[in-house]
Design a protein around this motif. Structure first.
Motif, PDB file in Angstrom:
ATOM      1  N   VAL A   1      65.026  27.487   6.446  1.00 44.69           N
ATOM      2  CA  VAL A   1      65.724  27.864   7.676  1.00 44.69           C
ATOM      3  C   VAL A   1      65.319  29.278   8.089  1.00 44.69           C
ATOM      4  O   VAL A   1      64.957  29.542   9.240  1.00 44.69           O
ATOM      5  N   LEU A   2      65.353  30.206   7.141  1.00 43.54           N
ATOM      6  CA  LEU A   2      65.065  31.599   7.454  1.00 43.54           C
ATOM      7  C   LEU A   2      63.609  31.811   7.853  1.00 43.54           C
ATOM      8  O   LEU A   2      63.294  32.764   8.578  1.00 43.54           O
ATOM      9  N   ARG A   3      62.712  30.940   7.410  1.00 46.68           N
ATOM     10  CA  ARG A   3      61.304  31.035   7.831  1.00 46.68           C
ATOM     11  C   ARG A   3      61.167  30.924   9.336  1.00 46.68           C
ATOM     12  O   ARG A   3      60.207  31.439   9.923  1.00 46.68           O
ATOM     13  N   THR A   4      62.103  30.237   9.985  1.00 47.57           N
ATOM     14  CA  THR A   4      62.016  30.007  11.422  1.00 47.57           C
ATOM     15  C   THR A   4      62.617  31.142  12.238  1.00 47.57           C
ATOM     16  O   THR A   4      62.529  31.116  13.463  1.00 47.57           O
TER      17      THR A   4
ATOM     18  N   VAL B   1      59.105  34.861   4.851  1.00 46.07           N
ATOM     19  CA  VAL B   1      59.686  34.095   3.747  1.00 46.07           C
ATOM     20  C   VAL B   1      58.595  33.255   3.102  1.00 46.07           C
ATOM     21  O   VAL B   1      57.880  32.526   3.779  1.00 46.07           O
ATOM     22  N   GLU B   2      58.469  33.373   1.793  1.00 45.79           N
ATOM     23  CA  GLU B   2      57.583  32.507   1.019  1.00 45.79           C
ATOM     24  C   GLU B   2      58.448  31.457   0.339  1.00 45.79           C
ATOM     25  O   GLU B   2      59.125  31.736  -0.651  1.00 45.79           O
ATOM     26  N   SER B   3      58.430  30.251   0.904  1.00 43.70           N
ATOM     27  CA  SER B   3      59.222  29.165   0.333  1.00 43.70           C
ATOM     28  C   SER B   3      58.299  28.243  -0.462  1.00 43.70           C
ATOM     29  O   SER B   3      57.169  28.599  -0.770  1.00 43.70           O
ATOM     30  N   GLY B   4      58.776  27.052  -0.782  1.00 44.14           N
ATOM     31  CA  GLY B   4      57.977  26.121  -1.556  1.00 44.14           C
ATOM     32  C   GLY B   4      58.220  26.207  -3.043  1.00 44.14           C
ATOM     33  O   GLY B   4      57.749  25.371  -3.813  1.00 44.14           O
ATOM     34  N   ILE B   5      58.958  27.233  -3.509  1.00 40.39           N
ATOM     35  CA  ILE B   5      59.274  27.347  -4.931  1.00 40.39           C
ATOM     36  C   ILE B   5      60.340  26.330  -5.314  1.00 40.39           C
ATOM     37  O   ILE B   5      60.331  25.783  -6.405  1.00 40.39           O
ATOM     38  N   GLY B   6      61.257  26.074  -4.390  1.00 33.31           N
ATOM     39  CA  GLY B   6      62.363  25.170  -4.640  1.00 33.31           C
ATOM     40  C   GLY B   6      63.555  25.591  -3.826  1.00 33.31           C
ATOM     41  O   GLY B   6      63.440  26.327  -2.839  1.00 33.31           O
ATOM     42  N   GLU B   7      64.728  25.144  -4.228  1.00 31.97           N
ATOM     43  CA  GLU B   7      65.948  25.488  -3.499  1.00 31.97           C
ATOM     44  C   GLU B   7      66.231  26.983  -3.562  1.00 31.97           C
ATOM     45  O   GLU B   7      66.704  27.583  -2.615  1.00 31.97           O
ATOM     46  N   GLY B   8      65.961  27.590  -4.696  1.00 32.48           N
ATOM     47  CA  GLY B   8      66.212  29.017  -4.872  1.00 32.48           C
ATOM     48  C   GLY B   8      64.989  29.731  -5.403  1.00 32.48           C
ATOM     49  O   GLY B   8      63.936  29.140  -5.641  1.00 32.48           O
ATOM     50  N   ASN B   9      65.138  31.056  -5.601  1.00 30.73           N
ATOM     51  CA  ASN B   9      64.070  31.916  -6.108  1.00 30.73           C
ATOM     52  C   ASN B   9      62.881  32.018  -5.156  1.00 30.73           C
ATOM     53  O   ASN B   9      61.739  32.218  -5.579  1.00 30.73           O
TER      54      ASN B   9
ATOM     55  N   ASP C   1      51.876  17.202   7.255  1.00 23.54           N
ATOM     56  CA  ASP C   1      51.504  17.198   5.841  1.00 23.54           C
ATOM     57  C   ASP C   1      50.489  18.291   5.502  1.00 23.54           C
ATOM     58  O   ASP C   1      49.520  18.081   4.758  1.00 23.54           O
ATOM     59  N   THR C   2      50.719  19.466   6.033  1.00 24.76           N
ATOM     60  CA  THR C   2      49.831  20.600   5.821  1.00 24.76           C
ATOM     61  C   THR C   2      49.883  21.085   4.371  1.00 24.76           C
ATOM     62  O   THR C   2      50.942  21.095   3.747  1.00 24.76           O
ATOM     63  N   THR C   3      48.744  21.467   3.833  1.00 26.42           N
ATOM     64  CA  THR C   3      48.692  22.181   2.556  1.00 26.42           C
ATOM     65  C   THR C   3      48.608  23.663   2.884  1.00 26.42           C
ATOM     66  O   THR C   3      47.522  24.204   3.100  1.00 26.42           O
ATOM     67  N   GLY C   4      49.751  24.290   2.968  1.00 24.62           N
ATOM     68  CA  GLY C   4      49.825  25.712   3.311  1.00 24.62           C
ATOM     69  C   GLY C   4      50.065  26.539   2.067  1.00 24.62           C
ATOM     70  O   GLY C   4      51.060  26.350   1.356  1.00 24.62           O
ATOM     71  N   ILE C   5      49.191  27.453   1.768  1.00 21.30           N
ATOM     72  CA  ILE C   5      49.209  28.160   0.481  1.00 21.30           C
ATOM     73  C   ILE C   5      49.902  29.512   0.615  1.00 21.30           C
ATOM     74  O   ILE C   5      49.522  30.353   1.426  1.00 21.30           O
ATOM     75  N   PHE C   6      50.942  29.707  -0.214  1.00 21.70           N
ATOM     76  CA  PHE C   6      51.686  30.963  -0.259  1.00 21.70           C
ATOM     77  C   PHE C   6      51.213  31.891  -1.372  1.00 21.70           C
ATOM     78  O   PHE C   6      51.432  33.093  -1.305  1.00 21.70           O
TER      79      PHE C   6
END
Length: 827
Positions: A83-86, A92-100, A791-796
């Motif tokens: 949500v905050l990425r938008t 925001v670097e997401s993709g780790i999971g729900e937290g962290n 289905d993008t492979t976006g690398i953080f």
């Protein structure tokens, strides 16, 4: 080409009308005339986070954004990070999971995880006093559900003086409080992934002057990546009750969170090309944005526990966050002053594990590295347990084996108590309004955690990963049941923390508003008291942390059992120091005309260094002291200025900024300590456009950052910080036909460097979320939502600093496409 075109389009639109939203769910919508055009009188956007008193955004010398809860939920169940990425201005670097997940703003560094410089709040108080605790970020204890009324963010500005440890800004999650009678219940299910979820909220009066709101969710399923078991299990319930009286109110908050979700670490990726133009591709049998090393065939986490006793802990625990919270908020008038009191106590705990890579190679080379020439491999778990692994036929289509470390952090107590008391009064002075505020903040943060590790040899098979044994040419096992070590290979990172942080901060502000001009300033002094103890071989001083131990109790010591980490419990080191720092902020706002204002502000804030300086030479292992005051807190200076415009359904906000910051940290996944200074300059743009059935919110942030001094590695001075893109774009177009609506949420980031050495480039990428909803009958809504539609492979994140010679690397990508359907009933 599609991404390039989108970048150009987003940049052009952002320059004309970048994105904004209303500040809370009880603020008025933009009114419209009978022909669908906007009414001539614009709505007042009142913003209250990180300021002395809520006021119209055009009368405030701050850079702010807000998003309504109903707008958040249109795009389906998402993590708070997604949500905050938008939201404009946030990185925001997401993709780790729900937290962290990782959060920052304005080029402030992301040397490690979490949110160091931005404090994340819930209803005006921090969830954790420090947002970047090792392995346990603030968002671990927050969830996005129907209970959210709005999210407000303030970047820079007075955030440094109206909250502690927030020199970069504030993110405030605001709960619904029963202002509107009614509720909703929604059942949703993944269409191309396994997750079932129920969300609900309801608010109503309990009498003439009392109201309540209750909400929460429950979910279960495998989740967006292939892991082979229900990694997502649990939910939360939130309740608040408000009693109103003449001149004020009192409100009670209750929250219970008990939720499990996986952690997705950097995974196998094929890296080719050059550092300046690398190519990232998935290996056969393992899709970077869809698969995970997690599987039912791994584990348990066999290790010595916090008391040095053998333990077998379930790998399926993932991030298991437990929080029991009670809060009180009240506001009343006293002698012409408006007094606001906020208090909350949260008992936070949980277990948090993740598997992260150490090395990977072909079967033959991997076996030789651990067992010498002629070594072989055999499956130790899964359906092929006991079968030899071919060194000539590529297993799983990729022919790879890997060594993975599994971190298991036990948070025995992260209890947090916070009390914020403030009083505000508006005085009439020489034809203007003089607003004065005084306040006092007290917080207590416990850090009682233990870090445990084990090491596993595994194959590369997404969602079906199995453990592997290595046997040398003489037939002697070099592993035990797939475990290479019952440690992280060495004694490093076997740690115990038992530390208490106490914070006291008096603060005050003054603001004078006369005619078109508002000028003001604020000041805060934070004093902290840190007491406790540490245990771990990392402290040195003859503390041994690696021993031989008969883990399986068979009376013999295997090769793996010679690599067992333990805690030197009889040799603790003290932590005993105090700190203090001054923060201040001053700004001026000029309301040029009804729809247009100009502002400028200068701020100095700081962030007290918490666990990132523990287990470093900064803290004495003899008496627990910290010799230098600059090691105790990192300062952030911000100069910002811009304009705001709002008229006829169009809003445009622009802020130019210059930021300098210090950072004491430890790089993720390593023992590399950093001590640096940074500088960043840039521009934030946001705004929106509303006409009839069509709305568009846009945002763009340009940032140019630099490491101005690296005190431990001078060769990095002058380089760009890693993971810092020049541009971030957001766009949210929507069309609402009444009974039906469609919309999209687009986020683009440009390329950045994988590491501070500025060699390997991480390519930019775009992700698109979308929704379509339909109301077949009154109060019933059917919707389909998608995250990462293409289905993008976006690398953080990439572990390597250069293209590896063998092409085997590790990277973390945004999750692949997920589509879910939902039915919602409003009542």
């Amino acid at each position: 080409m599609r991404n390039t075109g989108l970048l150009f389009c987003a940049a052009s639109l952002a320059a004309m009308a970048p994105a904004a939203a209303s500040a809370a769910d009880d603020q008025p919508d933009a009114t419209t005339t009978s022909d669908g055009g906007a009414a001539t009188k614009p709505p007042v956007e009142v913003f209250s986070t990180g300021v002395a008193k809520g006021r119209d955004r055009l009368d405030s010398a701050t850079s702010t954004s807000a998003l309504r809860g109903d707008e958040i939920q249109k795009f389906g169940p998402r993590s708070l990070a997604d949500v905050l990425r938008t939201m404009a201005g946030l990185r925001v670097e997401s993709g780790i999971g729900e937290g962290n997940n990782n959060y920052t703003v304005r080029g402030l560094p992301l040397a490690a995880g979490g949110s160091k410089y931005m404090q994340i709040q819930e209803d005006g108080l921090p969830i954790l006093e420090f947002g970047d605790l090792f392995n346990i970020g603030t968002d671990v204890y927050l969830r996005n559900d129907f209970s959210i009324a709005a999210i407000e963010t303030i970047r820079g500005g007075s955030a440094s003086t109206f909250a502690s440890n927030s020199p970069g800004g504030l993110i405030n999650i605001i709960s619904r409080t029963g202002d509107v009678e009614g509720g909703s219940i929604q059942a949703s299910s993944g269409l191309d992934f396994d997750q079932k979820r129920v969300d609900f909220t309801y608010g109503a009066p309990l009498g003439d002057n009392t109201r309540f709101q209750v909400g929460g969710f429950f979910r279960q399923g495998e989740g967006p990546r292939h892991i082979g078991f229900d990694g997502w299990r649990g939910g939360q319930v939130k309740l608040n009750v408000t009693r109103s009286f003449a001149g004020g109110y009192v409100r009670l908050y209750l929250k219970l969170l008990d939720d499990r979700s996986p952690t997705y670490a950097p995974y196998f990726v094929n890296i080719t090309g050059t550092d300046a133009d690398p190519k990232f591709g998935s290996f056969p049998g393992f899709r970077l944005n869809r698969d995970s090393v997690l599987s039912p065939y791994l584990g348990p986490v066999v290790t010595l526990d916090e008391n040095n006793r053998p333990a077998a802990l379930p790998l399926s625990t993932g991030q298991h966050a437990v929080s029991k919270s009670v809060g009180l908020e009240s506001q009343f008038d006293l002698g012409g002053w408006t007094v606001t009191e906020r208090m909350r106590y949260s008992a936070n705990s949980g277990d948090f594990n993740r598997a992260f890579p150490s090395s990977a190679n072909s079967v033959a080379n991997f076996a030789a590295a651990q067992g010498g020439a002629g070594a072989s491999a055999v499956y130790a778990s899964g359906p092929l347990a006991g079968q030899p692994i071919s060194t000539t036929t590529p297993i799983n289509g990729n022919g790879l084996l890997a060594l993975y470390y599994v971190s298991y952090v036990r948070a025995h107590a992260l209890d947090n108590f916070t009390n914020d008391l403030r009083a505000t009064r508006v005085w009439k002075l020489s034809g203007g309004d003089l607003t004065t505020t005084i306040g006092a903040y007290f917080a207590s943060q416990k850090l009682q955690t233990t870090w445990l590790h084990t090491a596993m040899d595994v194959d590369v098979n997404g969602g079906k990963t199995a453990m592997v044994d290595i046997i040398n040419a003489a037939g002697t096992p070099q592993t035990q049941g797939g475990y290479y070590a019952f440690a992280r290979g060495t004694s490093l990172f076997r740690r115990g923390f038992d530390v208490d942080y106490r914070v006291f901060a008096p603060y005050g502000s003054i603001n004078y508003h006369i005619g078109k001009i508002a000028i003001g300033g604020s000041v805060r002094y934070d004093s902290g008291r840190v007491r406790g103890s540490l245990v771990g071989a990392d402290l040195g001083g003859g503390r041994n942390g690696l021993i031989s131990y008969d883990i399986n109790g068979d009376g013999q010591i295997s090769a793996a059992e010679t690599r067992v980490a333990y805690l030197p419990l009889t040799q603790p080191a003290p932590v005993r120091y105090n700190y203090g720092y001054l923060s201040y902020s001053a700004g001026v706002n000029y309301r040029v005309a009804e729809p247009f204002s100009l502002f400028a502000r200068y701020s100095l804030g700081a962030r007290a260094n918490a666990d990132k300086i523990l287990f470093t030479p900064v803290v004495s292992t003899l008496d627990g002291s910290v010799a230098s005051s600059r090691d105790k807190a990192d300062k952030v200076r911000q100069l910002e200025g811009g304009f705001k415009f709002r008229k006829d359904g169009i809003t445009v906000n622009a802020t130019a900024f210059r930021v300098t910051a210090d950072d004491h940290n430890v790089l993720n996944g390593s023992a590399n300590r950093t001590d640096r200074s940074y500088r960043a300059t840039g521009v934030e743009l946001e705004g929106g456009f509303q006409r009839g059935i069509f709305s568009l919110m846009l945002g763009a942030t340009y940032t140019k950052a630099k490491i101005t001094a690296d005190r431990l590695d001078p060769t990095l001075t002058g380089n760009e910080p890693r993971h810092q893109p020049d541009w971030t774009f957001t766009a949210t177009p929507q069309v609402d036909f009444g009974k039906a609506a469609i919309g999209a949420s687009i986020v683009t980031i440009t390329k950045s460097y994988a590491q501070d050495s500025n060699l390997l480039v991480m390519p930019g990428f775009t992700t698109v979320g979308a929704y379509a909803s339909f109301r077949p009958i009154d109060r019933v809504q059917v919707s389909v939502t998608a995250q990462n539609l293409f289905d993008t492979t976006g690398i953080f994140e990439v572990n390597q600093s250069s293209v590896p010679a063998n092409g085997i690397g590790f990277a973390r990508s945004v999750n692949g496409r997920t589509v879910q359907a939902a039915v919602r009933l409003d009542f």
